[in-house]
Design a protein around this motif. Sequence first.
Motif, PDB file in Angstrom:
ATOM      1  N   PRO A  17       0.849  -1.195   0.000  1.00  9.68           N
ATOM      2  CA  PRO A  17       0.000   0.000   0.000  1.00  9.68           C
ATOM      3  C   PRO A  17       0.887   1.247   0.000  1.00  9.68           C
ATOM      4  CG  PRO A  17      -0.650  -1.525   1.744  1.00  9.68           C
ATOM      5  CD  PRO A  17       0.628  -2.045   1.155  1.00  9.68           C
ATOM      6  N   PRO A  18       0.339   2.414  -0.372  1.00  9.55           N
ATOM      7  CA  PRO A  18       1.162   3.635  -0.376  1.00  9.55           C
ATOM      8  C   PRO A  18       1.877   3.830   0.965  1.00  9.55           C
ATOM      9  CG  PRO A  18      -0.982   4.072  -1.323  1.00  9.55           C
ATOM     10  CD  PRO A  18      -1.039   2.673  -0.765  1.00  9.55           C
ATOM     11  N   LEU A  19       3.118   4.258   0.896  1.00  8.87           N
ATOM     12  CA  LEU A  19       3.912   4.459   2.105  1.00  8.87           C
ATOM     13  C   LEU A  19       3.445   5.700   2.851  1.00  8.87           C
ATOM     14  CD1 LEU A  19       7.493   3.796   0.669  1.00  8.87           C
ATOM     15  CD2 LEU A  19       6.067   2.225   1.976  1.00  8.87           C
ATOM     16  N   SER A  20       3.401   5.598   4.162  1.00  5.27           N
ATOM     17  CA  SER A  20       3.092   6.760   5.000  1.00  5.27           C
ATOM     18  C   SER A  20       4.341   7.638   5.089  1.00  5.27           C
ATOM     19  CB  SER A  20       2.673   6.305   6.399  1.00  5.27           C
ATOM     20  OG  SER A  20       3.785   5.742   7.078  1.00  5.27           O
ATOM     21  N   ASP A  21       4.177   8.837   5.610  1.00  2.00           N
ATOM     22  CA  ASP A  21       5.329   9.723   5.781  1.00  2.00           C
ATOM     23  C   ASP A  21       6.385   9.092   6.689  1.00  2.00           C
ATOM     24  OD1 ASP A  21       4.210  11.575   4.099  1.00  2.00           O
ATOM     25  OD2 ASP A  21       3.433  12.842   5.710  1.00  2.00           O
ATOM     26  N   ALA A  22       5.938   8.399   7.723  1.00  2.00           N
ATOM     27  CA  ALA A  22       6.883   7.746   8.639  1.00  2.00           C
ATOM     28  C   ALA A  22       7.649   6.633   7.927  1.00  2.00           C
ATOM     29  CB  ALA A  22       6.149   7.188   9.855  1.00  2.00           C
ATOM     30  N   GLN A  23       6.967   5.880   7.072  1.00  2.00           N
ATOM     31  CA  GLN A  23       7.631   4.805   6.337  1.00  2.00           C
ATOM     32  C   GLN A  23       8.615   5.360   5.304  1.00  2.00           C
ATOM     33  OE1 GLN A  23       3.936   3.004   5.157  1.00  2.00           O
ATOM     34  NE2 GLN A  23       4.325   1.204   6.447  1.00  2.00           N
ATOM     35  N   ILE A  24       8.243   6.457   4.652  1.00  2.00           N
ATOM     36  CA  ILE A  24       9.155   7.105   3.713  1.00  2.00           C
ATOM     37  C   ILE A  24      10.397   7.580   4.450  1.00  2.00           C
ATOM     38  CG2 ILE A  24       9.467   9.130   2.233  1.00  2.00           C
ATOM     39  CD1 ILE A  24       6.492   8.769   1.427  1.00  2.00           C
ATOM     40  N   THR A  25      10.199   8.158   5.623  1.00  2.00           N
ATOM     41  CA  THR A  25      11.320   8.629   6.442  1.00  2.00           C
ATOM     42  C   THR A  25      12.255   7.473   6.784  1.00  2.00           C
ATOM     43  OG1 THR A  25       9.983  10.424   7.345  1.00  2.00           O
ATOM     44  CG2 THR A  25      11.944   9.788   8.601  1.00  2.00           C
ATOM     45  N   ARG A  26      11.694   6.322   7.159  1.00  2.00           N
ATOM     46  CA  ARG A  26      12.528   5.160   7.496  1.00  2.00           C
ATOM     47  C   ARG A  26      13.303   4.650   6.276  1.00  2.00           C
ATOM     48  NH1 ARG A  26       8.092   3.791  10.937  1.00  2.00           N
ATOM     49  NH2 ARG A  26       7.362   2.205   9.501  1.00  2.00           N
ATOM     50  N   GLN A  27      12.688   4.684   5.100  1.00  2.00           N
ATOM     51  CA  GLN A  27      13.395   4.262   3.890  1.00  2.00           C
ATOM     52  C   GLN A  27      14.568   5.198   3.594  1.00  2.00           C
ATOM     53  OE1 GLN A  27      13.122   1.491   2.042  1.00  2.00           O
ATOM     54  NE2 GLN A  27      11.616   0.811   3.537  1.00  2.00           N
ATOM     55  N   ILE A  28      14.340   6.490   3.780  1.00  2.00           N
ATOM     56  CA  ILE A  28      15.412   7.461   3.549  1.00  2.00           C
ATOM     57  C   ILE A  28      16.513   7.303   4.598  1.00  2.00           C
ATOM     58  CG2 ILE A  28      15.968   9.928   3.456  1.00  2.00           C
ATOM     59  CD1 ILE A  28      13.124  10.322   2.264  1.00  2.00           C
ATOM     60  N   GLU A  29      16.140   7.039   5.852  1.00  2.00           N
ATOM     61  CA  GLU A  29      17.133   6.775   6.902  1.00  2.00           C
ATOM     62  C   GLU A  29      18.010   5.588   6.501  1.00  2.00           C
ATOM     63  OE1 GLU A  29      14.913   6.085  10.479  1.00  2.00           O
ATOM     64  OE2 GLU A  29      14.785   8.221  10.951  1.00  2.00           O
ATOM     65  N   TYR A  30      17.379   4.526   6.008  1.00  2.63           N
ATOM     66  CA  TYR A  30      18.130   3.350   5.574  1.00  2.63           C
ATOM     67  C   TYR A  30      19.108   3.727   4.459  1.00  2.63           C
ATOM     68  CZ  TYR A  30      19.234  -1.039   3.280  1.00  2.63           C
ATOM     69  OH  TYR A  30      19.909  -2.085   2.695  1.00  2.63           O
ATOM     70  N   THR A  31      18.622   4.496   3.487  1.00  2.58           N
ATOM     71  CA  THR A  31      19.461   4.928   2.368  1.00  2.58           C
ATOM     72  C   THR A  31      20.696   5.665   2.865  1.00  2.58           C
ATOM     73  OG1 THR A  31      17.551   5.098   0.903  1.00  2.58           O
ATOM     74  CG2 THR A  31      19.487   6.386   0.296  1.00  2.58           C
ATOM     75  N   LEU A  32      20.491   6.604   3.777  1.00  3.85           N
ATOM     76  CA  LEU A  32      21.603   7.400   4.301  1.00  3.85           C
ATOM     77  C   LEU A  32      22.556   6.553   5.139  1.00  3.85           C
ATOM     78  CD1 LEU A  32      19.641  10.641   5.242  1.00  3.85           C
ATOM     79  CD2 LEU A  32      21.164  10.296   3.272  1.00  3.85           C
ATOM     80  N   LYS A  33      22.022   5.623   5.953  1.00  4.00           N
ATOM     81  CA  LYS A  33      22.872   4.769   6.791  1.00  4.00           C
ATOM     82  C   LYS A  33      23.752   3.847   5.950  1.00  4.00           C
ATOM     83  CE  LYS A  33      20.082   4.706  10.948  1.00  4.00           C
ATOM     84  NZ  LYS A  33      19.193   3.919  11.830  1.00  4.00           N
ATOM     85  N   GLN A  34      23.263   3.481   4.759  1.00  2.00           N
ATOM     86  CA  GLN A  34      24.044   2.618   3.872  1.00  2.00           C
ATOM     87  C   GLN A  34      25.138   3.389   3.143  1.00  2.00           C
ATOM     88  OE1 GLN A  34      23.666  -0.768   3.882  1.00  2.00           O
ATOM     89  NE2 GLN A  34      22.296  -0.209   5.544  1.00  2.00           N
ATOM     90  N   GLN A  99      18.356   1.838  -5.393  1.00  2.00           N
ATOM     91  CA  GLN A  99      17.032   1.889  -4.784  1.00  2.00           C
ATOM     92  C   GLN A  99      16.230   3.000  -5.447  1.00  2.00           C
ATOM     93  OE1 GLN A  99      16.906   3.423  -0.779  1.00  2.00           O
ATOM     94  NE2 GLN A  99      15.242   2.068  -0.214  1.00  2.00           N
ATOM     95  N   SER A 100      14.929   2.793  -5.566  1.00  2.00           N
ATOM     96  CA  SER A 100      14.039   3.859  -6.002  1.00  2.00           C
ATOM     97  C   SER A 100      12.630   3.521  -5.540  1.00  2.00           C
ATOM     98  CB  SER A 100      14.076   4.039  -7.521  1.00  2.00           C
ATOM     99  OG  SER A 100      13.544   2.930  -8.172  1.00  2.00           O
ATOM    100  N   PHE A 101      11.905   4.526  -5.139  1.00  2.00           N
ATOM    101  CA  PHE A 101      10.519   4.313  -4.735  1.00  2.00           C
ATOM    102  C   PHE A 101       9.734   5.608  -4.890  1.00  2.00           C
ATOM    103  CE2 PHE A 101      13.056   5.258  -1.042  1.00  2.00           C
ATOM    104  CZ  PHE A 101      12.309   6.163  -0.292  1.00  2.00           C
ATOM    105  N   ILE A 102       8.471   5.452  -5.238  1.00  2.00           N
ATOM    106  CA  ILE A 102       7.566   6.571  -5.462  1.00  2.00           C
ATOM    107  C   ILE A 102       7.184   7.182  -4.107  1.00  2.00           C
ATOM    108  CG2 ILE A 102       5.277   7.235  -6.309  1.00  2.00           C
ATOM    109  CD1 ILE A 102       6.945   6.442  -8.628  1.00  2.00           C
ATOM    110  N   VAL A 103       7.273   8.508  -4.018  1.00  2.00           N
ATOM    111  CA  VAL A 103       6.859   9.198  -2.789  1.00  2.00           C
ATOM    112  C   VAL A 103       5.670  10.126  -3.028  1.00  2.00           C
ATOM    113  CG1 VAL A 103       9.106   9.053  -1.669  1.00  2.00           C
ATOM    114  CG2 VAL A 103       8.579  11.030  -3.104  1.00  2.00           C
ATOM    115  N   HIS A 104       5.302  10.332  -4.303  1.00  2.00           N
ATOM    116  CA  HIS A 104       4.143  11.171  -4.615  1.00  2.00           C
ATOM    117  C   HIS A 104       3.529  10.733  -5.938  1.00  2.00           C
ATOM    118  CE1 HIS A 104       1.585  14.710  -4.962  1.00  2.00           C
ATOM    119  NE2 HIS A 104       2.043  14.877  -6.194  1.00  2.00           N
ATOM    120  N   LYS A 105       2.215  10.499  -5.911  1.00  2.00           N
ATOM    121  CA  LYS A 105       1.459  10.209  -7.122  1.00  2.00           C
ATOM    122  C   LYS A 105       0.430  11.311  -7.279  1.00  2.00           C
ATOM    123  CE  LYS A 105       1.667   5.244  -6.317  1.00  2.00           C
ATOM    124  NZ  LYS A 105       0.887   4.050  -6.011  1.00  2.00           N
ATOM    125  N   PRO A 106       0.284  11.859  -8.479  1.00  2.00           N
ATOM    126  CA  PRO A 106      -0.715  12.916  -8.666  1.00  2.00           C
ATOM    127  C   PRO A 106      -2.121  12.366  -8.486  1.00  2.00           C
ATOM    128  CG  PRO A 106       0.258  12.308 -10.760  1.00  2.00           C
ATOM    129  CD  PRO A 106       1.020  11.574  -9.697  1.00  2.00           C
TER     130      PRO A 106
END
Length: 111
Positions: A17-34, A99-106
Motif C-alpha cells: 500500500p502507499p507508504l506513509s510519511d513515517a515509512q518514507i522517512t525510514r526508507q530514507i534513513e536506511y538509504t543514508l545509513k548505507q 534503490q528507487s521508490f515513489i513518494v508522490h502520485k498525482p
Amino acid sequence: MQTLPKERRYETLSYLPPLSDAQITRQIEYTLKQGFYPAIEFNEDSDPAIHYWTLWKLPLFNARTPQEVLSEVQACRSSYPGSFIRVVAFDNIKQCQVQSFIVHKPNSARY
C-alpha cells in the motif's frame, strides 16, 4: 493466498500500500545509513519504458538527515504537483542506482 489487484506497478515497494510519511522517512534513513546518495526525480508519467525521469536539482550529496531529503521532496511537489515523484539512491562504490521508490502520485493518476 490472495492475488494482487490488477493495477499499474511502479518502482521498488510498489506491491505494498502507499507508504506513509513515517515509512518514507525510514526508507530514507536506511538509504543514508548505507552511505548511498539520495536524489529526487519527477515525471508526468511513471512508465519508464516510454519516458525518462527528470532529476530535481543535483543528487543530495551532503544530506545527513531524512528531513533534508523530505524538504526537497516537498519543494519538488510544490513545483510539480501533477507529476510522479520518486526518491532514488546511488551507490558511489558500484556506480549505479540501488534503490528507487515513489513518494508522490498525482491525484489524476490512473491505476
